[in-house]
Design an enzyme around this catalytic site. Structure first.
Site, mmCIF file in Angstrom:
data_model
loop_
_atom_site.group_PDB
_atom_site.id
_atom_site.type_symbol
_atom_site.label_atom_id
_atom_site.label_comp_id
_atom_site.label_asym_id
_atom_site.label_seq_id
_atom_site.Cartn_x
_atom_site.Cartn_y
_atom_site.Cartn_z
ATOM 1 C CE1 TYR A 115 -4.578 -0.996 -0.416
ATOM 2 C CE2 TYR A 115 -3.398 -2.732 0.836
ATOM 3 C CZ TYR A 115 -4.469 -2.404 0.010
ATOM 4 O OH TYR A 115 -5.580 -2.781 -0.147
ATOM 5 N NE ARG A 157 -2.905 0.007 -4.808
ATOM 6 C CZ ARG A 157 -4.358 -0.445 -4.607
ATOM 7 N NH1 ARG A 157 -4.560 -1.441 -3.741
ATOM 8 N NH2 ARG A 157 -5.418 0.072 -5.204
ATOM 9 C CG ASP A 190 -7.899 7.413 -7.756
ATOM 10 O OD1 ASP A 190 -8.480 8.409 -8.182
ATOM 11 O OD2 ASP A 190 -7.562 6.390 -8.701
ATOM 12 C CG HIS A 238 -14.407 -1.183 -4.041
ATOM 13 N ND1 HIS A 238 -14.058 -1.655 -5.405
ATOM 14 C CD2 HIS A 238 -15.782 -1.870 -3.637
ATOM 15 C CE1 HIS A 238 -15.205 -2.423 -5.650
ATOM 16 N NE2 HIS A 238 -15.858 -2.563 -4.565
ATOM 17 C CB CYS A 264 -9.731 1.346 14.118
ATOM 18 S SG CYS A 264 -9.618 -0.222 15.214
ATOM 19 C CB CYS A 292 -6.735 1.690 16.700
ATOM 20 S SG CYS A 292 -7.998 2.739 17.108
ATOM 21 N N GLY A 296 -14.687 2.865 -17.536
ATOM 22 C CA GLY A 296 -13.320 2.183 -17.261
ATOM 23 C C GLY A 296 -13.496 1.159 -16.205
ATOM 24 C CB SER A 323 -13.333 -5.611 -15.674
ATOM 25 O OG SER A 323 -13.323 -5.485 -14.355
HETATM 26 P P1 OAD Z 1 -10.278 -3.480 -13.600
HETATM 27 O O1 OAD Z 1 -8.875 -3.730 -14.154
HETATM 28 O O2 OAD Z 1 -10.878 -4.930 -13.700
HETATM 29 O O3 OAD Z 1 -11.060 -2.857 -15.081
HETATM 30 C C1 OAD Z 1 -10.486 -1.759 -15.814
HETATM 31 C C2 OAD Z 1 -11.280 -1.427 -16.908
HETATM 32 O O4 OAD Z 1 -10.857 -0.505 -17.725
HETATM 33 C C3 OAD Z 1 -11.315 -2.790 -18.187
HETATM 34 O O5 OAD Z 1 -12.432 -2.915 -18.499
HETATM 35 C C4 OAD Z 1 -10.288 -1.850 -19.169
HETATM 36 O O6 OAD Z 1 -10.596 -2.440 -20.559
HETATM 37 C C5 OAD Z 1 -10.650 -0.598 -19.056
HETATM 38 N N1 OAD Z 1 -9.895 0.589 -19.452
HETATM 39 C C6 OAD Z 1 -8.589 0.424 -19.374
HETATM 40 N N2 OAD Z 1 -7.989 1.624 -19.726
HETATM 41 C C7 OAD Z 1 -9.159 2.361 -19.953
HETATM 42 C C8 OAD Z 1 -9.032 3.814 -20.516
HETATM 43 N N3 OAD Z 1 -7.841 4.473 -20.741
HETATM 44 N N4 OAD Z 1 -10.303 4.348 -20.583
HETATM 45 C C9 OAD Z 1 -11.676 3.777 -20.612
HETATM 46 N N5 OAD Z 1 -11.217 2.047 -20.071
HETATM 47 C C10 OAD Z 1 -10.117 1.599 -19.805
HETATM 48 O O7 OAD Z 1 -10.739 -2.394 -12.530
HETATM 49 P P2 OAD Z 1 -12.114 -2.405 -11.794
HETATM 50 O O8 OAD Z 1 -13.234 -2.612 -13.019
HETATM 51 O O9 OAD Z 1 -11.923 -0.840 -11.285
HETATM 52 O O10 OAD Z 1 -11.882 -3.867 -5.847
HETATM 53 O O11 OAD Z 1 -12.030 -3.338 -10.968
HETATM 54 C C11 OAD Z 1 -13.092 -3.526 -9.730
HETATM 55 C C12 OAD Z 1 -12.562 -3.820 -8.496
HETATM 56 O O12 OAD Z 1 -11.874 -5.026 -8.663
HETATM 57 C C13 OAD Z 1 -11.557 -2.943 -7.933
HETATM 58 O O13 OAD Z 1 -12.219 -1.641 -7.375
HETATM 59 C C14 OAD Z 1 -10.923 -3.589 -6.927
HETATM 60 C C15 OAD Z 1 -10.642 -5.135 -7.854
HETATM 61 O O14 OAD Z 1 -10.322 -6.011 -7.423
HETATM 62 C C16 OAD Z 1 -11.276 -3.830 -4.704
HETATM 63 O O15 OAD Z 1 -10.287 -3.586 -4.265
HETATM 64 C C17 OAD Z 1 -12.522 -4.310 -3.589
#
Ligand code: OAD
Length: 237
Positions: free
Chosen positions: A66, A69, A96, A111, A119, A141, A181, A183
């Site tokens: 972390y 990141r 972020d 998230h 804590c 904490c 953006g 998945s």
């Molecule tokens: P993902 O990494 O699963 O998906 C990112 C998506 O963004 C993909 O569908 C890409 O095709 C798309 N992408 C990449 N670059 C892009 C751009 N420049 N413009 C538009 N689209 C673009 O990320 P999330 O869907 O955010 O959860 O993942 C969901 C959750 O899974 C996260 O919040 C996290 C993770 O595990 C937790 O931490 C609980």
């Protein structure tokens, strides 16, 4: 696939635009997506580090990850997509603070956030973190003595009820619902698309490729968020 300019006019008449975003929104700011080609971190799949089990077994390793990141976040700046989303209601899966740094004030972080610690025993104590100088050692904490941890939701953890309520309220009130953006494979976050669609919102998906949200889209724009959103949300005729 739909032309952003053709949809921009429809958006100018919208009463409440809500954007549901994921890691792709911050990709142009240099922050890695989850399911992209970010790769391993010290031979570990990052997904296995974002768990309560990893924090119990190897807390320093998790805090170091972390820490990295957070330092990357401190160096990142908002991109044109964050700026375009400032006037709308945002529900984001991103941890972020780039939407806020662009100037957005109406943001639900499903998230959690990297810019706070909380804590681990959930006694209610939390505090801001400077991402440029993140804690990498386990700290107690000050209120109850349990370990402090990043204020993010880990795999296997439930989302805060108040956060879900705020997100559902926004989805129900939306007449246009942007899905940017993501998945759209992580639940319960992804089910918010159905909540908005069932409540009558027009669903517009913006992604560099097709995703699990594609079949729920009324309109799908294949392209980078930082290119598409400024045109889509421009106030100009
Ligand atoms: P993902 O990494 O699963 O998906 C990112 C998506 O963004 C993909 O569908 C890409 O095709 C798309 N992408 C990449 N670059 C892009 C751009 N420049 N413009 C538009 N689209 C673009 O990320 P999330 O869907 O955010 O959860 O993942 C969901 C959750 O899974 C996260 O919040 C996290 C993770 O595990 C937790 O931490 C609980």
């Amino acid at each position: 696939m739909t032309d952003p300019a053709a949809l921009a006019e429809r958006l100018r008449d919208a009463k409440r635009i809500v954007c549901f975003s994921g890691a792709g929104l911050s990709a142009a700011s240099g922050l890695a997506t989850f399911r992209g080609d970010g790769g391993l971190w010290r031979q570990r799949d990052p997904m296995t580090l974002a768990t309560p089990g990893a924090f119990a077994a190897e807390p320093e390793l998790v805090l170091e990850w972390y820490g990295e990141r957070r330092r990357r976040l401190a160096e990142a700046t908002p991109n044109a997509a964050h700026a375009a989303l400032v006037p709308v209601t945002n529900i984001t899966q991103n941890v972020d603070d780039l939407l806020e740094r662009a100037g957005a004030s109406d943001v639900v972080h499903l998230h959690g956030t990297l810019v706070r610690d909380r804590c681990h025993a959930a006694c209610g104590y939390d505090e801001p973190i400077d991402p440029a100088d993140p804690p990498v050692a386990v700290r107690a904490c000050p209120q109850c003595g349990a370990p402090m941890r990043p204020a993010v939701v880990w795999f296997g953890e439930a989302l805060a009820e108040a956060t879900i309520d705020a997100a559902v309220e926004a989805c129900t009130a939306a007449d246009v619902f942007l899905v940017v953006g993501t998945s759209a494979v992580v639940q319960p976050a992804a089910s918010l698309i159905d909540v908005a669609r069932d409540a009558g919102a027009t669903i517009i998906v913006v992604n560099t490729e097709s995703s699990a949200a594609s079949d729920r889209a009324h309109h799908e724009i294949i392209g980078a968020a930082a290119d598409v959103l400024p045109a889509l949300l421009s106030a100009e005729d």
